[in-house]
Design an enzyme around this catalytic site. Sequence first.
Site, short mmCIF file in Angstrom:
data_model
loop_
_atom_site.label_atom_id
_atom_site.label_comp_id
_atom_site.label_asym_id
_atom_site.label_seq_id
_atom_site.Cartn_x
_atom_site.Cartn_y
_atom_site.Cartn_z
N GLU A 6 -8.68 1.23 -4.39
CA GLU A 6 -10.55 1.43 -3.10
C GLU A 6 -10.94 2.12 -2.85
O GLU A 6 -10.43 3.20 -2.14
CB GLU A 6 -9.15 0.53 -1.73
CG GLU A 6 -10.66 -0.18 -1.25
CD GLU A 6 -9.98 -1.62 0.20
OE1 GLU A 6 -8.65 -1.55 -0.40
OE2 GLU A 6 -10.49 -1.15 1.32
N GLU A 9 1.17 -1.29 0.19
CA GLU A 9 -0.16 0.07 0.01
C GLU A 9 0.41 0.92 0.26
O GLU A 9 1.75 1.21 0.70
CB GLU A 9 -0.33 -0.19 1.45
CG GLU A 9 -2.01 -1.13 1.69
CD GLU A 9 -2.49 -0.68 2.55
OE1 GLU A 9 -2.47 -0.28 3.70
OE2 GLU A 9 -3.32 -2.20 2.44
O1 KIV Z 1 -6.13 -7.24 1.73
C1 KIV Z 1 -7.25 -7.24 0.47
O2 KIV Z 1 -8.41 -8.16 0.20
C2 KIV Z 1 -7.16 -6.11 -0.60
C3 KIV Z 1 -8.19 -6.07 -1.26
C4 KIV Z 1 -9.46 -5.03 -0.37
C5 KIV Z 1 -7.54 -5.17 -2.94
O3 KIV Z 1 -6.35 -5.67 -0.66
#
Ligand code: KIV
Length: 268
Positions: free
Chosen positions: A186, A119
């Site tokens: 997201e 991220e």
């Molecule tokens: O951890 C997860 O499930 C994610 C998705 C929401 C993209 O990063």
Amino acid sequence: MTKHKKITTHVLQEMKESGERISMLTGYDFTLAKIIDQAGIDVILVGDSASNVMAGHITTLPITLDQMIYHASSVVRAVERALIVVDLPFGSYQGNSKTALESTIRIMKESGAHAVKLEGGKEVKDSIERILSAGVPVMGHLGLTPQSIYKFGTYSVRAQEEVEAEKLLADALVLQEVGCFALVLEKIPAALAERVAKSLAIPVIGIGAGGGVDGQVLVLHDMLGLTKEFNPRFLRRYLNLYDEITGAVQHYIEDVKSRDFPTENEQY
Ligand code: KIV
């Protein structure tokens, strides 16, 4: 399902270029990963959402690198076709590119997965560069980034204001430039997500980011209706397994109590 026998990062790039939408779901265990792979899913994300749906934590922060490797290796044993991407968990890559590479190497060696996801935007550029230098493909993740929940304070829609939207677009371009093979967006406005997808040559996969991107991802347990409390507008439930399983278990309890189970045909 596409014509492709095995999904690679190159296949995803071809899909973007030909306009074929990319399907992605999370997966955390052998049994369900086998089903979704055989059903033809393109990408399985071993998401750090395992912290929520598998372990019951309220955030994604507590899950450890060892736990992610356990989930990822279970998925790898099940999958023949899908590309398997594993989330680098909180604390395993931020602020130190050497740690980021070490965490990635552990994931790749100990699970056998194909790529990692992390991220953030330009603040994680050094970590991405170092991981890429070891030959490991990296997927980016912008918009609502759950590992920063305590910075943002809520899980509400991100980048609704001009300044944050422009920063997100700039970060997306940095992630592409540094060499990410794809990007997850997201919970951001659909118009912004479409603008990002059109500005980037790499595939952009959305969750709560509208239909103008190159693919969609959902958390498997949410789309199967195994979870009940989480009801964001973007979630489409394809089954209601929570109620189905409740009914099946109640039926079993009744059968045991009434001595209906097992019958003569169900014993030796
Ligand atoms: O951890 C997860 O499930 C994610 C998705 C929401 C993209 O990063």
